[in-house]
Motif scaffolding. Structure first.
Motif, PDB file in Angstrom:
ATOM      1  N   UNK A  89       0.808  -1.051  -0.060  1.00 51.45           N
ATOM      2  CA  UNK A  89      -0.029   0.186   0.069  1.00 51.45           C
ATOM      3  C   UNK A  89       0.891   1.294  -0.004  1.00 51.45           C
ATOM      4  N   UNK A  90       2.042   1.064   0.754  1.00 50.15           N
ATOM      5  CA  UNK A  90       2.892   2.385   0.826  1.00 50.15           C
ATOM      6  C   UNK A  90       4.431   1.835   0.598  1.00 50.15           C
ATOM      7  N   UNK A  97      20.811  18.803   8.652  1.00 49.14           N
ATOM      8  CA  UNK A  97      20.567  18.922  10.024  1.00 49.14           C
ATOM      9  C   UNK A  97      20.319  20.524  10.334  1.00 49.14           C
ATOM     10  N   UNK A  98      19.047  20.616  10.559  1.00 43.42           N
ATOM     11  CA  UNK A  98      18.779  21.997  10.774  1.00 43.42           C
ATOM     12  C   UNK A  98      18.815  22.502  12.153  1.00 43.42           C
ATOM     13  N   UNK A  99      19.363  21.312  13.336  1.00 49.49           N
ATOM     14  CA  UNK A  99      19.179  21.710  14.456  1.00 49.49           C
ATOM     15  C   UNK A  99      20.570  22.571  14.933  1.00 49.49           C
ATOM     16  N   UNK A 100      20.918  22.724  16.076  1.00 47.17           N
ATOM     17  CA  UNK A 100      22.069  23.334  16.891  1.00 47.17           C
ATOM     18  C   UNK A 100      22.998  22.330  17.386  1.00 47.17           C
ATOM     19  N   UNK A 101      22.480  21.233  17.330  1.00 45.26           N
ATOM     20  CA  UNK A 101      23.399  19.961  17.879  1.00 45.26           C
ATOM     21  C   UNK A 101      23.602  18.824  16.807  1.00 45.26           C
ATOM     22  N   UNK A 102      24.696  18.090  17.122  1.00 46.72           N
ATOM     23  CA  UNK A 102      25.135  17.073  16.060  1.00 46.72           C
ATOM     24  C   UNK A 102      24.124  16.182  16.392  1.00 46.72           C
ATOM     25  N   UNK A 103      23.672  15.252  15.135  1.00 47.28           N
ATOM     26  CA  UNK A 103      22.420  14.328  15.469  1.00 47.28           C
ATOM     27  C   UNK A 103      23.192  12.906  14.800  1.00 47.28           C
ATOM     28  N   UNK A 104      22.495  11.963  15.424  1.00 48.88           N
ATOM     29  CA  UNK A 104      22.968  10.424  14.833  1.00 48.88           C
ATOM     30  C   UNK A 104      21.818  10.199  13.927  1.00 48.88           C
ATOM     31  N   UNK A 105      22.169  10.194  12.769  1.00 44.47           N
ATOM     32  CA  UNK A 105      21.009   9.685  11.746  1.00 44.47           C
ATOM     33  C   UNK A 105      21.037   8.165  11.221  1.00 44.47           C
ATOM     34  N   UNK A 106      19.829   7.946  10.796  1.00 44.72           N
ATOM     35  CA  UNK A 106      19.720   6.473  10.105  1.00 44.72           C
ATOM     36  C   UNK A 106      19.109   6.623   8.790  1.00 44.72           C
ATOM     37  N   UNK A 107      19.741   6.102   7.664  1.00 43.90           N
ATOM     38  CA  UNK A 107      19.011   5.978   6.377  1.00 43.90           C
ATOM     39  C   UNK A 107      18.680   4.665   6.002  1.00 43.90           C
ATOM     40  N   UNK A 108      17.297   4.488   5.669  1.00 45.36           N
ATOM     41  CA  UNK A 108      16.573   3.217   5.431  1.00 45.36           C
ATOM     42  C   UNK A 108      16.233   3.302   4.108  1.00 45.36           C
ATOM     43  N   UNK A 109      16.809   1.789   3.368  1.00 43.42           N
ATOM     44  CA  UNK A 109      16.295   1.751   2.035  1.00 43.42           C
ATOM     45  C   UNK A 109      15.220   0.950   1.822  1.00 43.42           C
ATOM     46  N   UNK A 110      14.430   0.755   0.559  1.00 46.77           N
ATOM     47  CA  UNK A 110      13.680  -0.222   0.328  1.00 46.77           C
ATOM     48  C   UNK A 110      13.974  -1.704   0.203  1.00 46.77           C
ATOM     49  N   UNK A 111      15.344  -1.688   0.054  1.00 43.72           N
ATOM     50  CA  UNK A 111      16.033  -3.352  -0.097  1.00 43.72           C
ATOM     51  C   UNK A 111      17.431  -2.957   0.618  1.00 43.72           C
ATOM     52  N   UNK A 112      17.903  -4.204   0.785  1.00 42.97           N
ATOM     53  CA  UNK A 112      19.180  -4.510   1.406  1.00 42.97           C
ATOM     54  C   UNK A 112      20.332  -3.385   0.773  1.00 42.97           C
ATOM     55  N   UNK A 113      21.106  -2.877   1.571  1.00 46.25           N
ATOM     56  CA  UNK A 113      22.435  -1.856   1.294  1.00 46.25           C
ATOM     57  C   UNK A 113      23.668  -2.690   1.111  1.00 46.25           C
ATOM     58  N   UNK A 114      24.107  -2.790  -0.249  1.00 44.19           N
ATOM     59  CA  UNK A 114      25.419  -3.294  -0.472  1.00 44.19           C
ATOM     60  C   UNK A 114      26.459  -2.728   0.039  1.00 44.19           C
ATOM     61  N   UNK A 115      26.637  -1.339  -0.272  1.00 45.74           N
ATOM     62  CA  UNK A 115      27.619  -0.540   0.259  1.00 45.74           C
ATOM     63  C   UNK A 115      26.979   1.006   0.408  1.00 45.74           C
ATOM     64  N   UNK A 116      27.863   1.640   1.512  1.00 45.03           N
ATOM     65  CA  UNK A 116      27.447   2.956   1.861  1.00 45.03           C
ATOM     66  C   UNK A 116      28.566   3.750   2.105  1.00 45.03           C
ATOM     67  N   UNK A 117      28.681   5.125   1.530  1.00 45.36           N
ATOM     68  CA  UNK A 117      29.853   5.923   1.920  1.00 45.36           C
ATOM     69  C   UNK A 117      29.310   7.440   2.013  1.00 45.36           C
ATOM     70  N   UNK A 118      30.193   8.086   2.850  1.00 42.30           N
ATOM     71  CA  UNK A 118      30.098   9.499   3.178  1.00 42.30           C
ATOM     72  C   UNK A 118      30.725  10.163   2.118  1.00 42.30           C
TER      73      UNK A 118
END
Length: 93
Positions: A4-5, A36-57
């Motif tokens: 559905x979504x 990050x629009x805030x005044x503090x560092x944030x820990x984030x999580x990126x989620x994909x619709x399927x498995x991630x093989x490789x990720x880079x900054x």
């Protein structure tokens, strides 16, 4: 059957903003930009619709700054205050 979504990518927590997504200039994966629009560092999580093989900054010019460890369909990152970060995400085939 299609769900559905479905989100191709989502980012959390709620105060981080997924500000853009495109195919990488070299054709290798997707480029996702988060703000990050805030005044503090944030820990984030990126989620994909399927498995991630490789990720880079990445830098804004899409050159690699560091490799990131992914787990299943998610990758964690840090976002400094008032900064945009750029991630490359290569998905499993």
């Amino acid at each position: 059957d299609l769900p559905q979504e479905l989100s191709f990518f989502s980012v959390g927590p709620i105060d981080l903003v997924l500000s853009g997504m495109k195919t990488a200039e070299d054709g290798n994966g997707y480029i996702v930009r988060c703000f990050n629009p805030t005044d503090t560092e944030r820990k984030g999580t990126l989620s994909a619709w399927k498995a991630i093989a490789k990720a880079e900054l990445l830098r804004l010019d899409e050159t690699t700054e560091e490799s990131l460890a992914s787990k299943g369909n998610t990758v964690e990152f840090s976002a400094k205050p008032k900064k945009i970060i750029t991630l490359r995400v290569v998905l499993e085939q």
